[in-house]
Design a protein around this motif. Structure first.
Motif, short mmCIF file in Angstrom:
data_model
loop_
_atom_site.label_atom_id
_atom_site.label_comp_id
_atom_site.label_asym_id
_atom_site.label_seq_id
_atom_site.Cartn_x
_atom_site.Cartn_y
_atom_site.Cartn_z
N LYS A 1 78.11 -29.21 58.24
CA LYS A 1 79.15 -28.21 58.00
C LYS A 1 80.41 -28.88 57.46
CE LYS A 1 81.71 -24.50 60.28
NZ LYS A 1 81.96 -23.77 61.56
N LYS A 2 80.78 -30.01 58.07
CA LYS A 2 81.96 -30.74 57.62
C LYS A 2 81.74 -31.40 56.27
CE LYS A 2 84.00 -31.74 62.16
NZ LYS A 2 85.29 -31.08 61.85
N VAL A 3 80.54 -31.95 56.08
CA VAL A 3 80.22 -32.62 54.82
C VAL A 3 80.28 -31.64 53.65
CG1 VAL A 3 78.27 -33.59 53.53
CG2 VAL A 3 78.87 -34.52 55.77
N CYS A 4 79.72 -30.45 53.85
CA CYS A 4 79.73 -29.43 52.79
C CYS A 4 81.16 -28.99 52.46
CB CYS A 4 78.89 -28.23 53.21
SG CYS A 4 77.12 -28.57 53.24
N GLU A 5 82.00 -28.92 53.46
CA GLU A 5 83.40 -28.56 53.23
C GLU A 5 84.10 -29.63 52.40
OE1 GLU A 5 84.99 -28.04 57.12
OE2 GLU A 5 84.13 -26.03 57.41
N LYS A 6 83.82 -30.90 52.69
CA LYS A 6 84.43 -32.00 51.95
C LYS A 6 83.98 -32.00 50.49
CE LYS A 6 86.85 -34.19 55.13
NZ LYS A 6 88.32 -34.39 55.01
N MET A 7 82.68 -31.80 50.27
CA MET A 7 82.16 -31.78 48.91
C MET A 7 82.68 -30.57 48.15
SD MET A 7 80.49 -34.48 48.22
CE MET A 7 79.78 -33.97 46.67
N ARG A 8 82.82 -29.46 48.83
CA ARG A 8 83.33 -28.25 48.19
C ARG A 8 84.76 -28.47 47.70
NH1 ARG A 8 86.43 -23.96 49.61
NH2 ARG A 8 86.00 -21.96 48.58
N SER A 9 85.55 -29.22 48.46
CA SER A 9 86.93 -29.48 48.06
C SER A 9 86.99 -30.27 46.75
CB SER A 9 87.67 -30.26 49.16
OG SER A 9 87.16 -31.58 49.30
N ILE A 10 85.93 -31.04 46.48
CA ILE A 10 85.85 -31.79 45.22
C ILE A 10 85.37 -30.89 44.09
CG2 ILE A 10 84.64 -33.66 44.00
CD1 ILE A 10 84.53 -35.17 46.66
N THR A 11 84.27 -30.17 44.32
CA THR A 11 83.65 -29.40 43.23
C THR A 11 84.48 -28.20 42.78
OG1 THR A 11 82.32 -28.18 44.86
CG2 THR A 11 81.32 -30.12 43.85
N ILE A 12 85.21 -27.57 43.70
CA ILE A 12 85.99 -26.40 43.30
C ILE A 12 87.28 -26.78 42.59
CG2 ILE A 12 85.07 -24.97 45.17
CD1 ILE A 12 87.77 -25.29 46.60
N SER A 13 87.64 -28.07 42.61
CA SER A 13 88.87 -28.51 41.95
C SER A 13 88.69 -28.71 40.45
CB SER A 13 89.36 -29.82 42.59
OG SER A 13 88.46 -30.88 42.31
N ILE A 14 87.45 -28.59 39.97
CA ILE A 14 87.15 -28.83 38.55
C ILE A 14 87.24 -27.52 37.76
CG2 ILE A 14 85.44 -29.74 36.93
CD1 ILE A 14 86.58 -31.79 38.95
N ASP A 15 87.79 -27.61 36.56
CA ASP A 15 87.87 -26.45 35.67
C ASP A 15 86.59 -26.37 34.84
OD1 ASP A 15 88.46 -24.44 33.92
OD2 ASP A 15 90.21 -25.41 33.00
N TYR A 16 85.71 -25.43 35.18
CA TYR A 16 84.43 -25.30 34.50
C TYR A 16 84.49 -24.41 33.27
CZ TYR A 16 82.75 -27.43 38.80
OH TYR A 16 82.56 -28.29 39.87
#
Length: 226
Positions: A67-82
């Protein structure tokens, strides 16, 4: 002087955080079934009884950790302008992942997080089943897992004619494997690792202009004559 309620809660949170961090490092390096509760307790510098007191089982540790790992990765992936061109978006994503690894602190928390996430597909059939299934078919791209995002961007780049032809899955695995190797080296070697740039990884999929090919062909011919 006895601790008050807030101090007790803070101590509990710190212990749980230390146990989860220990599990993160050990699971990422040795896999879920390669690690026992005793080893997590030893790495966290606490007793086996304390680990069971807070989590109850290794499976519970794994679920809370993910749960924590997914939150950390999400903070990276959602910061990108797709919405940008695929080449720009993919470069930004790779740059973000690499800098997160290189700038990690001594605990190697983020390097271990990225390594674990990229290593999970190889261990999928050996892991505890998720407690709930999530339908990501209609979610934003940044909410998907890292493999899906890279695959999508490579496929998009091919349609935009900025990436070379080929199986997007193969390119996704190649790029992800390199990032995983860099994260692994960061965990073991610390900050004394050679830092590969995102642009270098982009060379796997990017097309080159005729000027670039001609220029490098001349350099190669010049080098072979020496």
């Amino acid at each position: 002087m006895p601790r008050n309620k807030e101090q007790n809660q803070q101590l509990i949170d710190e212990r749980k955080c230390r146990i989860l961090h220990s599990a993160l490092v050990l699971f990422s390096l040795y896999g879920y079934y390669g690690i026992k509760i005793d080893e997590i307790a030893k790495y966290a510098n606490c007793s086996r009884t304390l680990v069971y007191h807070y989590f109850g089982s290794k499976e519970e540790i794994f679920h809370q950790l993910m749960k924590k790992v997914c939150e950390k990765m999400r903070s990276i992936t959602i910061s990108i302008d797709y919405s940008k061109k695929a080449s720009a978006s993919l470069h930004d994503l790779l740059d973000k992942l690499l800098n997160t690894i290189y700038n990690d602190n001594k605990s190697n928390y983020m390097a271990s997080t990225i390594y674990l996430v990229l290593n999970l597909p190889l261990q999928r059939k050996y892991l505890p089943k998720p407690r709930a299934k999530y339908d990501k078919s209609n979610c934003e791209l940044g909410e998907k897992n890292i493999y899906e995002i890279i695959y999508y961007l490579i496929e998009k780049g091919q349609k935009e004619n900025s990436f070379i032809e080929g199986d997007p899955k193969e390119y996704t695995i190649a790029i992800s494997s390199l990032i995983k190797s860099i994260a692994y080296n960061r965990i073991y070697m610390g900050k004394n690792i050679f830092q590969i740039r995102a642009k270098t990884l982009m060379n796997i999929v990017e097309k080159r202009s005729l000027w670039y090919v001609s220029k490098n062909k001349k350099n190669i011919e010049k080098f072979t004559r020496i």
